[in-house]
Write a protein that holds these residues in place. Structure first.
Motif, PDB file in Angstrom:
ATOM      1  N   VAL A  76       0.837  -1.203   0.000  1.00  0.00           N
ATOM      2  CA  VAL A  76       0.000   0.000   0.000  1.00  0.00           C
ATOM      3  C   VAL A  76       0.872   1.252   0.000  1.00  0.00           C
ATOM      4  O   VAL A  76       0.576   2.226  -0.698  1.00  0.00           O
ATOM      5  CB  VAL A  76      -0.977   0.014   1.191  1.00  0.00           C
ATOM      6  N   ASP A  77       1.945   1.229   0.768  1.00  0.00           N
ATOM      7  CA  ASP A  77       2.873   2.371   0.792  1.00  0.00           C
ATOM      8  C   ASP A  77       3.461   2.606  -0.594  1.00  0.00           C
ATOM      9  O   ASP A  77       3.557   3.756  -1.050  1.00  0.00           O
ATOM     10  CB  ASP A  77       4.013   2.107   1.786  1.00  0.00           C
ATOM     11  N   ILE A  78       3.844   1.532  -1.256  1.00  0.00           N
ATOM     12  CA  ILE A  78       4.428   1.640  -2.596  1.00  0.00           C
ATOM     13  C   ILE A  78       3.400   2.220  -3.564  1.00  0.00           C
ATOM     14  O   ILE A  78       3.706   3.115  -4.360  1.00  0.00           O
ATOM     15  CB  ILE A  78       4.929   0.270  -3.088  1.00  0.00           C
TER      16      ILE A  78
ATOM     17  N   ILE B  85       1.196  10.065  -3.426  1.00  0.00           N
ATOM     18  CA  ILE B  85       0.779  10.908  -2.296  1.00  0.00           C
ATOM     19  C   ILE B  85       1.983  11.254  -1.428  1.00  0.00           C
ATOM     20  O   ILE B  85       2.102  12.359  -0.904  1.00  0.00           O
ATOM     21  CB  ILE B  85      -0.308  10.191  -1.466  1.00  0.00           C
ATOM     22  N   GLY B  86       2.897  10.306  -1.295  1.00  0.00           N
ATOM     23  CA  GLY B  86       4.067  10.516  -0.445  1.00  0.00           C
ATOM     24  C   GLY B  86       5.057  11.535  -0.979  1.00  0.00           C
ATOM     25  O   GLY B  86       5.753  12.185  -0.203  1.00  0.00           O
TER      26      GLY B  86
ATOM     27  N   GLU C 107       7.651   9.990   7.022  1.00  0.00           N
ATOM     28  CA  GLU C 107       8.262   8.686   7.290  1.00  0.00           C
ATOM     29  C   GLU C 107       8.658   8.005   5.981  1.00  0.00           C
ATOM     30  O   GLU C 107       9.735   7.422   5.860  1.00  0.00           O
ATOM     31  CB  GLU C 107       7.279   7.790   8.062  1.00  0.00           C
ATOM     32  N   PHE C 108       7.770   8.088   5.003  1.00  0.00           N
ATOM     33  CA  PHE C 108       7.968   7.401   3.731  1.00  0.00           C
ATOM     34  C   PHE C 108       9.187   7.943   2.985  1.00  0.00           C
ATOM     35  O   PHE C 108      10.086   7.188   2.615  1.00  0.00           O
ATOM     36  CB  PHE C 108       6.705   7.546   2.877  1.00  0.00           C
ATOM     37  N   VAL C 109       9.224   9.255   2.785  1.00  0.00           N
ATOM     38  CA  VAL C 109      10.334   9.831   2.001  1.00  0.00           C
ATOM     39  C   VAL C 109      11.647   9.853   2.775  1.00  0.00           C
ATOM     40  O   VAL C 109      12.706  10.064   2.191  1.00  0.00           O
ATOM     41  CB  VAL C 109       9.997  11.259   1.491  1.00  0.00           C
ATOM     42  N   SER C 110      11.589   9.612   4.088  1.00  0.00           N
ATOM     43  CA  SER C 110      12.810   9.573   4.891  1.00  0.00           C
ATOM     44  C   SER C 110      13.520   8.224   4.816  1.00  0.00           C
ATOM     45  O   SER C 110      14.692   8.119   5.205  1.00  0.00           O
ATOM     46  CB  SER C 110      12.499   9.899   6.361  1.00  0.00           C
TER      47      SER C 110
ATOM     48  N   SER D 109      14.508   5.748  -4.855  1.00  0.00           N
ATOM     49  CA  SER D 109      13.500   5.442  -5.879  1.00  0.00           C
ATOM     50  C   SER D 109      12.620   6.642  -6.212  1.00  0.00           C
ATOM     51  O   SER D 109      11.538   6.481  -6.782  1.00  0.00           O
ATOM     52  CB  SER D 109      12.623   4.280  -5.397  1.00  0.00           C
ATOM     53  N   LEU D 110      13.075   7.831  -5.860  1.00  0.00           N
ATOM     54  CA  LEU D 110      12.311   9.048  -6.150  1.00  0.00           C
ATOM     55  C   LEU D 110      13.027   9.884  -7.207  1.00  0.00           C
ATOM     56  O   LEU D 110      14.258   9.894  -7.258  1.00  0.00           O
ATOM     57  CB  LEU D 110      12.136   9.884  -4.868  1.00  0.00           C
ATOM     58  N   PRO D 111      12.274  10.578  -8.043  1.00  0.00           N
ATOM     59  CA  PRO D 111      12.910  11.441  -9.043  1.00  0.00           C
ATOM     60  C   PRO D 111      13.472  12.707  -8.403  1.00  0.00           C
ATOM     61  O   PRO D 111      13.087  13.059  -7.281  1.00  0.00           O
ATOM     62  CB  PRO D 111      11.747  11.783  -9.980  1.00  0.00           C
TER      63      PRO D 111
END
Length: 227
Positions: free
Chosen positions: A153-155, A160-161, A190-193, A200-202
């Motif tokens: 679900v987080d993925i 949104i994250g 929490e997610f982006v940390s 895995s983020l642009p």
């Protein structure tokens, strides 16, 4: 014989970034192939995804799999280590439900709220906030939707994250805030940390420039529209 794992994706696409995140969480080495999805799709992409002709595509030992959520399921079933779905059948079903809700309800509503014309904005924002409120309820005090670790679900909610924050900055339309959605807002931090998520983020500046260009195009189109 070494496994062949390739990802056909686009740098700014949250959908192809989902696949990369899942592979990184599993510790699966892969080759990334960047696609120009707007102007020049490669013959290989069209060959491997002839139905939708879009990214992402996972190529595993020369077998192509398309559609990000289908790919996530495939990754989970193929590489068993570091599971992204719960083992319990009921919890697994719930995770799949919220994954589908995120993809089919939240993302379209958020995009509509971000890019809708002025006369449709209020209703679109209201619908998007309802979706965020519903999704937030599934956190229920947990660090991640999957519990203590990043899961399916987080993925699926990676838009949104990360992407949503950048879209808000570009459009000036505030949807997600700590005041309105404290638990969901905390989850984004929490997610982006997470180090594996960061990989895995642009690049933020590249995504912001892309969204600002879209805003400028939309304004120009409205200016030039017949009165």
């Amino acid at each position: 014989m070494a496994e062949e794992v390739k990802v056909f994706g686009a740098c700014l696409s949250p959908f192809s970034r989902r696949v990369e995140l899942a592979l990184r969480l599993k510790g699966v080495p892969y080759e990334y192939i960047e696609e120009d999805i707007f102007k020049n799709k490669s013959p290989l992409l069209l060959k491997y995804n002839p139905v939708h002709k879009k990214v992402p595509v996972l190529l595993h030992n020369r077998k192509p799999i398309a559609e990000s959520l289908v790919i996530l399921e495939y990754i989970e079933e193929t590489w068993k280590g570091n599971p992204i779905l719960p083992e319990d059948p009921y919890e697994k079903a719930k995770a799949r439900f919220w994954t589908k809700f995120t993809d089919e309800k939240c993302l379209p509503a958020l995009r509509k709220a971000g890019w809708s014309p002025e006369n449709e904005r209020e209703k679109a924002v209201e619908e998007a906030c309802e979706c965020l409120k519903t999704l937030e309820s599934s956190l229920n005090g947990k660090r991640f939707f999957g519990g203590d670790t990043v899961g399916m679900v987080d993925i699926a909610a990676n838009f949104i994250g990360f992407w949503l924050t950048i879209m808000q900055e570009a459009t000036g339309r505030k949807l997600l805030s700590a005041e309105k959605f404290p638990e969901l807002f905390k989850w984004t931090d929490e997610f982006v940390s997470c180090s594996v998520v960061k990989e895995s983020l642009p690049p933020k500046d590249k995504l912001l420039a892309f969204y600002k260009a879209r805003v400028a195009e939309a304004k120009e189109a409205q200016t030039n529209a017949p009165k």
